[in-house]
Design a protein around this motif. Structure first.
Motif, PDB file in Angstrom:
ATOM      1  N   TYR A  32       1.708  56.076  26.155  1.00  0.00           N
ATOM      2  CA  TYR A  32       2.263  57.421  26.144  1.00  0.00           C
ATOM      3  C   TYR A  32       2.276  58.037  27.536  1.00  0.00           C
ATOM      4  O   TYR A  32       1.634  57.556  28.460  1.00  0.00           O
ATOM      5  CB  TYR A  32       1.426  58.331  25.227  1.00  0.00           C
ATOM      6  CG  TYR A  32      -0.014  58.447  25.665  1.00  0.00           C
ATOM      7  CD1 TYR A  32      -0.989  57.633  25.120  1.00  0.00           C
ATOM      8  CD2 TYR A  32      -0.390  59.366  26.655  1.00  0.00           C
ATOM      9  CE1 TYR A  32      -2.308  57.712  25.544  1.00  0.00           C
ATOM     10  CE2 TYR A  32      -1.707  59.444  27.088  1.00  0.00           C
ATOM     11  CZ  TYR A  32      -2.660  58.609  26.527  1.00  0.00           C
ATOM     12  OH  TYR A  32      -3.957  58.685  26.950  1.00  0.00           O
ATOM     13  N   TRP A  33       3.024  59.101  27.645  1.00  0.00           N
ATOM     14  CA  TRP A  33       2.913  60.076  28.724  1.00  0.00           C
ATOM     15  C   TRP A  33       2.589  61.413  28.070  1.00  0.00           C
ATOM     16  O   TRP A  33       3.190  61.768  27.046  1.00  0.00           O
ATOM     17  CB  TRP A  33       4.216  60.212  29.506  1.00  0.00           C
ATOM     18  CG  TRP A  33       4.433  59.204  30.582  1.00  0.00           C
ATOM     19  CD1 TRP A  33       5.158  58.060  30.518  1.00  0.00           C
ATOM     20  CD2 TRP A  33       3.934  59.278  31.933  1.00  0.00           C
ATOM     21  NE1 TRP A  33       5.137  57.413  31.718  1.00  0.00           N
ATOM     22  CE2 TRP A  33       4.394  58.139  32.613  1.00  0.00           C
ATOM     23  CE3 TRP A  33       3.144  60.204  32.631  1.00  0.00           C
ATOM     24  CZ2 TRP A  33       4.099  57.881  33.955  1.00  0.00           C
ATOM     25  CZ3 TRP A  33       2.855  59.962  33.965  1.00  0.00           C
ATOM     26  CH2 TRP A  33       3.329  58.805  34.614  1.00  0.00           C
ATOM     27  N   GLY A  35       2.577  65.360  29.200  1.00  0.00           N
ATOM     28  CA  GLY A  35       3.044  66.184  30.291  1.00  0.00           C
ATOM     29  C   GLY A  35       2.731  67.649  30.113  1.00  0.00           C
ATOM     30  O   GLY A  35       2.574  68.141  28.987  1.00  0.00           O
ATOM     31  N   ALA A  50       1.882  65.232  34.796  1.00  0.00           N
ATOM     32  CA  ALA A  50       1.848  64.348  33.639  1.00  0.00           C
ATOM     33  C   ALA A  50       0.855  63.225  33.894  1.00  0.00           C
ATOM     34  O   ALA A  50       0.548  62.897  35.047  1.00  0.00           O
ATOM     35  CB  ALA A  50       3.233  63.781  33.342  1.00  0.00           C
ATOM     36  N   ASP A  52      -0.294  59.235  32.102  1.00  0.00           N
ATOM     37  CA  ASP A  52       0.058  58.252  31.083  1.00  0.00           C
ATOM     38  C   ASP A  52      -1.185  57.564  30.536  1.00  0.00           C
ATOM     39  O   ASP A  52      -2.313  57.855  30.933  1.00  0.00           O
ATOM     40  CB  ASP A  52       1.100  57.263  31.613  1.00  0.00           C
ATOM     41  CG  ASP A  52       0.505  56.199  32.543  1.00  0.00           C
ATOM     42  OD1 ASP A  52       1.277  55.325  32.982  1.00  0.00           O
ATOM     43  OD2 ASP A  52      -0.700  56.244  32.837  1.00  0.00           O
ATOM     44  N   ARG A 106       9.197  51.814  30.141  1.00  0.00           N
ATOM     45  CA  ARG A 106       8.374  53.016  30.210  1.00  0.00           C
ATOM     46  C   ARG A 106       8.955  53.961  31.227  1.00  0.00           C
ATOM     47  O   ARG A 106       9.675  53.568  32.134  1.00  0.00           O
ATOM     48  CB  ARG A 106       6.934  52.659  30.544  1.00  0.00           C
ATOM     49  CG  ARG A 106       6.760  51.922  31.860  1.00  0.00           C
ATOM     50  CD  ARG A 106       5.375  51.317  31.968  1.00  0.00           C
ATOM     51  NE  ARG A 106       4.331  52.315  31.773  1.00  0.00           N
ATOM     52  CZ  ARG A 106       3.184  52.075  31.170  1.00  0.00           C
ATOM     53  NH1 ARG A 106       2.926  50.889  30.674  1.00  0.00           N
ATOM     54  NH2 ARG A 106       2.269  53.021  31.033  1.00  0.00           N
ATOM     55  N   LEU A 107       8.598  55.215  31.100  1.00  0.00           N
ATOM     56  CA  LEU A 107       9.084  56.213  32.040  1.00  0.00           C
ATOM     57  C   LEU A 107       8.471  55.980  33.415  1.00  0.00           C
ATOM     58  O   LEU A 107       7.307  55.604  33.532  1.00  0.00           O
ATOM     59  CB  LEU A 107       8.716  57.619  31.563  1.00  0.00           C
ATOM     60  CG  LEU A 107       9.283  58.088  30.223  1.00  0.00           C
ATOM     61  CD1 LEU A 107       8.794  59.505  29.929  1.00  0.00           C
ATOM     62  CD2 LEU A 107      10.802  58.047  30.232  1.00  0.00           C
ATOM     63  N   GLN A 111      10.555  60.322  36.102  1.00  0.00           N
ATOM     64  CA  GLN A 111      11.099  60.643  34.779  1.00  0.00           C
ATOM     65  C   GLN A 111      10.087  61.408  33.935  1.00  0.00           C
ATOM     66  O   GLN A 111      10.476  62.226  33.089  1.00  0.00           O
ATOM     67  CB  GLN A 111      11.504  59.364  34.058  1.00  0.00           C
ATOM     68  CG  GLN A 111      12.708  58.658  34.651  1.00  0.00           C
ATOM     69  CD  GLN A 111      12.949  57.310  34.017  1.00  0.00           C
ATOM     70  OE1 GLN A 111      12.016  56.565  33.733  1.00  0.00           O
ATOM     71  NE2 GLN A 111      14.218  56.995  33.783  1.00  0.00           N
ATOM     72  N   ALA A 112       8.809  61.162  34.153  1.00  0.00           N
ATOM     73  CA  ALA A 112       7.761  61.790  33.342  1.00  0.00           C
ATOM     74  C   ALA A 112       7.652  63.289  33.577  1.00  0.00           C
ATOM     75  O   ALA A 112       6.917  63.962  32.864  1.00  0.00           O
ATOM     76  CB  ALA A 112       6.427  61.121  33.611  1.00  0.00           C
ATOM     77  N   GLU A 117      12.766  64.019  28.373  1.00  0.00           N
ATOM     78  CA  GLU A 117      12.178  62.720  28.059  1.00  0.00           C
ATOM     79  C   GLU A 117      11.089  62.814  26.979  1.00  0.00           C
ATOM     80  O   GLU A 117      10.624  61.814  26.479  1.00  0.00           O
ATOM     81  CB  GLU A 117      11.574  62.101  29.323  1.00  0.00           C
ATOM     82  CG  GLU A 117      12.583  61.796  30.424  1.00  0.00           C
ATOM     83  CD  GLU A 117      13.470  60.619  30.096  1.00  0.00           C
ATOM     84  OE1 GLU A 117      13.287  59.977  29.036  1.00  0.00           O
ATOM     85  OE2 GLU A 117      14.374  60.328  30.914  1.00  0.00           O
ATOM     86  N   TYR A 118      10.685  64.029  26.621  1.00  0.00           N
ATOM     87  CA  TYR A 118       9.551  64.214  25.725  1.00  0.00           C
ATOM     88  C   TYR A 118       9.991  64.549  24.304  1.00  0.00           C
ATOM     89  O   TYR A 118      10.987  65.233  24.091  1.00  0.00           O
ATOM     90  CB  TYR A 118       8.626  65.301  26.264  1.00  0.00           C
ATOM     91  CG  TYR A 118       7.828  64.806  27.445  1.00  0.00           C
ATOM     92  CD1 TYR A 118       8.418  64.681  28.697  1.00  0.00           C
ATOM     93  CD2 TYR A 118       6.504  64.430  27.297  1.00  0.00           C
ATOM     94  CE1 TYR A 118       7.702  64.186  29.769  1.00  0.00           C
ATOM     95  CE2 TYR A 118       5.769  63.953  28.370  1.00  0.00           C
ATOM     96  CZ  TYR A 118       6.380  63.828  29.604  1.00  0.00           C
ATOM     97  OH  TYR A 118       5.659  63.335  30.670  1.00  0.00           O
TER      98      TYR A 118
END
Length: 131
Positions: A32-33, A35, A50, A52, A106-107, A111-112, A117-118
């Motif tokens: 996961y991320w 954020g 963020a 991960d 993965r991001l 990108q995170a 993206e979430y």
């Protein structure tokens, strides 16, 4: 469905500190991320920091050196320590989560920090910094 609940917001003077917490209903075991985002009145939501599942962190340039994101997997908690707060940090702060399967990609850290993206979002907690 994953539920996220933020806490710890409040009012502080410029130069002060606040610590935000995010409680996650899903066991933080998968990839996961997590954020932290913020949105000020009349502005778009922006990524702040963020982290991960491997502990990799990423920060917006505006908060580098002042904010620290961390997590406690045993407690399903994610934190945002905010130091040297400025009036421009005033916003509603949101916790968000995205889970993924590593073999599907993965991001990146860049990108995170992008809200789109979430998948899952909390209701937010207000942070107000006065000058």
């Amino acid at each position: 469905q994953v539920q996220l609940v933020e806490s710890g917001g409040g009012s502080v003077q410029s130069g002060g500190s606040l610590s935000l917490s995010c409680t996650v209903s899903k066991y933080l075991q998968s990839s996961y991320w997590m954020g932290w985002f913020r949105q000020a009145p009349g502005k778009e939501r922006e990524g702040v920091a963020a982290i991960d599942s491997d502990g990799t962190t990423t920060y917006a340039e505006s908060v580098k050196g002042r904010f620290t994101v961390s997590q406690d997997n045993a407690k399903n908690m994610v934190y945002l320590q905010m130091n040297s707060l400025k009036p421009e940090d005033t916003a509603m702060y949101y916790c968000a989560a995205v889970f993924f399967v590593p073999r599907w990609g993965r991001l990146t850290p860049v990108q995170a920090l992008l809200p789109h993206e979430y998948t899952f979002w909390g209701q937010g907690t207000q942070v107000t910094v006065s000058s």
